[in-house]
Design an enzyme around this catalytic site. Structure first.
Site, PDB file in Angstrom:
ATOM      1  N   ASP A 225       0.820  -1.215   0.000  1.00  0.00           N
ATOM      2  CA  ASP A 225       0.000   0.000   0.000  1.00  0.00           C
ATOM      3  C   ASP A 225       0.859   1.273   0.000  1.00  0.00           C
ATOM      4  OD1 ASP A 225      -2.539   1.355   0.145  1.00  0.00           O
ATOM      5  OD2 ASP A 225      -2.138   1.786   2.248  1.00  0.00           O
ATOM      6  N   HIS A 230       4.670   5.001  -2.728  1.00  0.00           N
ATOM      7  CA  HIS A 230       5.024   6.314  -2.176  1.00  0.00           C
ATOM      8  C   HIS A 230       6.468   6.368  -1.640  1.00  0.00           C
ATOM      9  CE1 HIS A 230       0.871   6.979  -2.761  1.00  0.00           C
ATOM     10  NE2 HIS A 230       0.429   6.520  -1.611  1.00  0.00           N
TER      11      HIS A 230
HETATM   12  C1  BG6 Z   1      -2.783   6.052  -0.026  1.00  0.00           C
HETATM   13  C2  BG6 Z   1      -2.831   4.790   0.791  1.00  0.00           C
HETATM   14  O1  BG6 Z   1      -2.150   5.818  -1.263  1.00  0.00           O
HETATM   15  O2  BG6 Z   1      -2.035   7.043   0.684  1.00  0.00           O
HETATM   16  C3  BG6 Z   1      -3.465   5.055   2.139  1.00  0.00           C
HETATM   17  O3  BG6 Z   1      -3.592   3.806   0.097  1.00  0.00           O
HETATM   18  C4  BG6 Z   1      -2.755   6.194   2.848  1.00  0.00           C
HETATM   19  O4  BG6 Z   1      -3.423   3.881   2.973  1.00  0.00           O
HETATM   20  C5  BG6 Z   1      -2.618   7.411   1.919  1.00  0.00           C
HETATM   21  O5  BG6 Z   1      -3.515   6.529   3.993  1.00  0.00           O
HETATM   22  C6  BG6 Z   1      -1.719   8.471   2.553  1.00  0.00           C
HETATM   23  O6  BG6 Z   1      -1.720   9.639   1.754  1.00  0.00           O
HETATM   24  P1  BG6 Z   1      -1.373  11.058   2.389  1.00  0.00           P
HETATM   25  O7  BG6 Z   1      -1.298  11.988   1.240  1.00  0.00           O
HETATM   26  O8  BG6 Z   1      -2.482  11.367   3.350  1.00  0.00           O
HETATM   27  O9  BG6 Z   1      -0.073  10.878   3.113  1.00  0.00           O
END
Ligand code: BG6
Length: 481
Positions: A225, A230
């Site tokens: 995930d 990321h």
């Molecule tokens: C998403 C994930 O891609 O990114 C989530 O699937 C996560 O689990 C989210 O909560 C976090 O994004 P940000 O921008 O709030 O850090």
């Protein structure tokens, strides 16, 4: 231009996609001719769809941008189509609505298992004549094999220049600022390798738990995930060589070299280099919170899916030889914190030791959230006549690097929509990157499986399992937060 949102009633659409389009519209950045076609399974009228959307979008739009007038102008761009994404016949109806002379952007905010079928139906129904672009939400696949299959299918209908794979972290302003900081400033750029940097930390911590997505999340876990996409993207941007220019190909070529240079974590080194955790019940901001297996929508199960991952990674290339990259991400952690910390090596000899001063390393902190910004920790002299060489560690705020006079920092999806509208792919992920990233993650998942998964429990509201602390502490270092 026509923007078609597949999955228009989903959570992502309400929280991110439509508010982003609304903000662009309110800044006059959405071209006048943009029409939005919302597609979802519910058989409702446009009026019901919009009434519901208005309420949901309102929660995510900044107060100073919201006005009934602006909403009405935005709403006038919409049409709604009740649509079954698996039914070929319905795509014929869609073809009738699409004019070949108008650009069409298909945004697939659907599970990845539908990416292939939707593209096939679009192709078969002849919806793809003219300038056609497809935007794919992460994750692309579940592992390398499924990712290749999705990429192959999509590639049968769209050329790579028309495929926009989203990783919303790339749309965050501070992430782009990282590139400018590195490649626009000589003194930073020349201090960015194994001769100067002791280690790098990347933390992406969230206080939220599973938020009603238990069954999806349980089939995925934190590595797939968050790390596969990321954290991997952040790692690439920190570590990559300067591209020749800021073109999509230039940036992607450099990023993919980093993923390929990542040393595999395998059965032989997994215990020393990786920690998996799952939260149990605990406390957050003074409130009790349930454990992962006690979340509301969790069935009776003894799931061993991880909600926390900590890794020690090495990039086997000339620039980063021997420099550990510590990555950490988890759910139900004490606060929302996303930061990259570059810790510099100590100086060769501490001439202030006699003044009773320990050698304190310089640190560059690039914070994505909260309070996006960049800070430099440096040592300087305290103004004092009594204490001639009294030194203090100062935190220098480098926020001016990102100052723009804007009254708000745009959301990542605004940047990404705008770039896709303008046909700029530099902040979208290339095919090779996403596949190489899966290759590396698959190796790690296999290593965990061979080693019996080694799941560590941690209390909700803590910074993860003790082993996550030990991962870095046994090297004589500690997590920044
Ligand atoms: C998403 C994930 O891609 O990114 C989530 O699937 C996560 O689990 C989210 O909560 C976090 O994004 P940000 O921008 O709030 O850090």
């Amino acid at each position: 231009m026509d923007i078609l949102i597949f999955g228009a009633r989903g959570d992502l659409s309400a929280r991110k996609l439509f508010p982003a389009l609304y903000h662009l519209d309110s800044c006059r950045l959405l071209p006048e001719d943009v029409q939005i076609l919302a597609l979802a399974r519910e058989d409702i009228s446009l009026e019901v769809f919009l009434n519901d959307l208005k309420e949901r979008v309102r929660r995510y739009v900044d107060d100073q941008r919201w006005s009934t007038e602006q909403w009405e102008a935005f709403a006038s761009r919409f049409s709604y189509l009740c649509f079954d994404f698996r039914d070929q016949a319905q795509f014929q109806l869609l073809a009738e609505r699409l004019a070949p002379e108008r650009t069409a952007m298909f945004y697939l905010a659907t599970p990845p298992s539908l990416f292939g079928p939707i593209c096939e139906h679009l192709g078969a129904a002849q919806c793809l004549e003219g300038d056609r672009r497809v935007l794919l939400e992460k994750p692309i696949g579940h592992d390398l094999q499924s990712c290749i299959e999705v990429n192959d299918t999509v590639a049968r209908f769209f050329p790579e220049e028309a495929i926009y794979r989203l990783d919303h972290y790339l749309g965050k302003e501070t992430v782009q600022n990282l590139l400018v900081l590195r490649f626009g400033n000589r003194f930073i750029n020349t201090q960015w390798d194994q001769s100067c940097v002791d280690h790098v930390q990347i933390t992406v911590a969230e206080p939220i738990g599973i938020e009603g997505r238990w069954s999806y999340y349980d089939s995925v876990g934190q590595l797939r995930d968050m790390v596969q996409n990321h954290l991997m993207q952040l790692l690439c941007l920190v570590a990559m060589e300067p591209p020749n220019s800021m073109t999509a190909e230039g940036i992607r070529d450099e990023k993919v070299k980093i993923v390929r240079a990542l040393r595999p974590i395998d059965a032989a080194n997994v215990r020393d280099h990786a920690v998996r955790g799952q939260y149990s019940a605990g406390w957050l901001r003074g409130e009790p919170v349930p454990g992962y297996l006690e979340e509301e929508d969790c069935p009776e199960t003894d799931s061993r899916t991880e909600t926390f991952v900590a890794l020690k990674a090495f990039i086997d290339n000339w620039r980063w030889a021997g420099v550990p990259f510590y990555l950490r991400t988890g759910k139900r952690m004490p606060e929302k914190l996303t930061e990259i910390v570059i810790t510099y090596k100590a100086l060769p000899h501490n001439i202030f030791a006699q003044a009773g001063r320990d050698d304190v390393p310089n640190r560059l902190v690039i914070r994505l959230q909260p309070n996006e910004g960049i800070e430099m920790q440096m040592v300087s002299k305290q103004h004092s006549l009594k204490n001639k060489m009294g030194l203090v560690t100062q935190t220098l705020n480098l926020d001016f690097l990102g100052s723009s006079g804007l009254d708000r920092i745009p959301d990542a999806y605004e940047r990404l929509f705008l770039d896709a509208i303008n046909g700029d792919q530099s902040l979208f992920v290339g095919r090779e990157e996403v596949e190489e990233s899966w290759r590396w993650c698959d190796g790690l998942i296999e290593a965990w499986q061979e080693n019996g998964l080694g799941l560590q429990r941690y209390q909700a509201g803590s910074w993860g399992p003790t082993k996550g602390e030990l991962l870095i502490e046994k090297d004589g270092r500690s997590w920044h937060a």
